[in-house]
Write a protein that holds these residues in place. Structure first.
Motif, PDB file in Angstrom:
ATOM      1  N   GLY A  37       0.820  -1.213   0.000  1.00 15.54           N
ATOM      2  CA  GLY A  37       0.000   0.000   0.000  1.00 15.54           C
ATOM      3  C   GLY A  37       0.854   1.263   0.000  1.00 15.54           C
ATOM      4  O   GLY A  37       0.592   2.206  -0.755  1.00 15.54           O
ATOM      5  N   GLU A  38       1.876   1.260   0.828  1.00 16.80           N
ATOM      6  CA  GLU A  38       2.750   2.431   0.917  1.00 16.80           C
ATOM      7  C   GLU A  38       3.547   2.636  -0.372  1.00 16.80           C
ATOM      8  O   GLU A  38       3.694   3.756  -0.855  1.00 16.80           O
ATOM      9  CB  GLU A  38       3.703   2.291   2.112  1.00 16.80           C
ATOM     10  CG  GLU A  38       4.626   3.445   2.324  1.00 16.80           C
ATOM     11  CD  GLU A  38       3.934   4.763   2.653  1.00 16.80           C
ATOM     12  OE1 GLU A  38       4.607   5.815   2.535  1.00 16.80           O
ATOM     13  OE2 GLU A  38       2.744   4.770   3.009  1.00 16.80           O
ATOM     14  N   GLU A  40       2.673   1.682  -3.428  1.00 15.75           N
ATOM     15  CA  GLU A  40       1.747   2.141  -4.468  1.00 15.75           C
ATOM     16  C   GLU A  40       1.432   3.621  -4.281  1.00 15.75           C
ATOM     17  O   GLU A  40       1.363   4.374  -5.247  1.00 15.75           O
ATOM     18  CB  GLU A  40       0.467   1.304  -4.464  1.00 15.75           C
ATOM     19  CG  GLU A  40       0.667  -0.120  -4.940  1.00 15.75           C
ATOM     20  CD  GLU A  40       1.238  -0.226  -6.347  1.00 15.75           C
ATOM     21  OE1 GLU A  40       0.844   0.581  -7.227  1.00 15.75           O
ATOM     22  OE2 GLU A  40       2.070  -1.117  -6.569  1.00 15.75           O
ATOM     23  N   ARG A  41       1.247   4.044  -3.027  1.00 18.41           N
ATOM     24  CA  ARG A  41       0.976   5.450  -2.743  1.00 18.41           C
ATOM     25  C   ARG A  41       2.159   6.325  -3.171  1.00 18.41           C
ATOM     26  O   ARG A  41       1.987   7.347  -3.826  1.00 18.41           O
ATOM     27  CB  ARG A  41       0.696   5.654  -1.246  1.00 18.41           C
ATOM     28  CG  ARG A  41       0.323   7.091  -0.886  1.00 18.41           C
ATOM     29  CD  ARG A  41       0.261   7.302   0.611  1.00 18.41           C
ATOM     30  NE  ARG A  41       1.572   7.221   1.252  1.00 18.41           N
ATOM     31  CZ  ARG A  41       2.496   8.195   1.209  1.00 18.41           C
ATOM     32  NH1 ARG A  41       2.270   9.304   0.532  1.00 18.41           N
ATOM     33  NH2 ARG A  41       3.647   8.062   1.831  1.00 18.41           N
ATOM     34  N   ARG A  42       3.360   5.892  -2.837  1.00 21.19           N
ATOM     35  CA  ARG A  42       4.560   6.666  -3.181  1.00 21.19           C
ATOM     36  C   ARG A  42       4.795   6.722  -4.692  1.00 21.19           C
ATOM     37  O   ARG A  42       5.205   7.742  -5.228  1.00 21.19           O
ATOM     38  CB  ARG A  42       5.791   6.089  -2.483  1.00 21.19           C
ATOM     39  CG  ARG A  42       5.796   6.377  -1.000  1.00 21.19           C
ATOM     40  CD  ARG A  42       6.956   5.671  -0.316  1.00 21.19           C
ATOM     41  NE  ARG A  42       7.002   5.988   1.070  1.00 21.19           N
ATOM     42  CZ  ARG A  42       7.893   6.833   1.620  1.00 21.19           C
ATOM     43  NH1 ARG A  42       8.800   7.417   0.865  1.00 21.19           N
ATOM     44  NH2 ARG A  42       7.867   7.090   2.906  1.00 21.19           N
ATOM     45  N   ALA A  44       2.463   6.489  -7.041  1.00 21.33           N
ATOM     46  CA  ALA A  44       1.437   7.375  -7.598  1.00 21.33           C
ATOM     47  C   ALA A  44       1.801   8.834  -7.344  1.00 21.33           C
ATOM     48  O   ALA A  44       1.656   9.687  -8.225  1.00 21.33           O
ATOM     49  CB  ALA A  44       0.075   7.058  -6.990  1.00 21.33           C
ATOM     50  N   GLU A  45       2.306   9.116  -6.157  1.00 18.37           N
ATOM     51  CA  GLU A  45       2.721  10.478  -5.801  1.00 18.37           C
ATOM     52  C   GLU A  45       3.873  10.940  -6.694  1.00 18.37           C
ATOM     53  O   GLU A  45       3.884  12.077  -7.171  1.00 18.37           O
ATOM     54  CB  GLU A  45       3.150  10.499  -4.334  1.00 18.37           C
ATOM     55  CG  GLU A  45       3.385  11.859  -3.746  1.00 18.37           C
ATOM     56  CD  GLU A  45       3.727  11.753  -2.272  1.00 18.37           C
ATOM     57  OE1 GLU A  45       4.910  11.952  -1.925  1.00 18.37           O
ATOM     58  OE2 GLU A  45       2.819  11.450  -1.481  1.00 18.37           O
ATOM     59  N   LYS A  48       2.590  11.675 -10.197  1.00 18.40           N
ATOM     60  CA  LYS A  48       1.855  12.941 -10.181  1.00 18.40           C
ATOM     61  C   LYS A  48       2.819  14.121 -10.169  1.00 18.40           C
ATOM     62  O   LYS A  48       2.660  15.088 -10.922  1.00 18.40           O
ATOM     63  CB  LYS A  48       0.930  12.997  -8.958  1.00 18.40           C
ATOM     64  CG  LYS A  48       0.114  14.257  -8.880  1.00 18.40           C
ATOM     65  CD  LYS A  48      -0.744  14.241  -7.614  1.00 18.40           C
ATOM     66  CE  LYS A  48      -1.437  15.591  -7.466  1.00 18.40           C
ATOM     67  NZ  LYS A  48      -2.158  15.689  -6.190  1.00 18.40           N
TER      68      LYS A  48
END
Length: 54
Positions: A37-38, A40-42, A44-45, A48
């Motif tokens: 989860g972490e 994937e979040r990083r 995506a960030e 972006k």
């Protein structure tokens, strides 16, 4: 997940291991859940941020 799986190993001191183990037991999550989860979040960030720089 298709294909072969790869393993990731980290070494932590005993106190950190105990802290992680207690947290995971209390939440019912696995370290893999949190790590994936972490990451994937990083990712995506970062995508972006890269897009905003263009």
């Amino acid at each position: 997940m298709e294909g072969k799986l790869k393993s990731i190993t980290i070494k932590v001191d005993e106190e950190t291991h105990r802290k992680y183990k207690v947290y995971l037991a209390e939440t019912g999550l696995t370290f893999k859940d949190i790590f994936n989860g972490e990451m994937e979040r990083r990712i995506a960030e970062a995508k972006k941020q890269k897009k905003e720089e263009k």
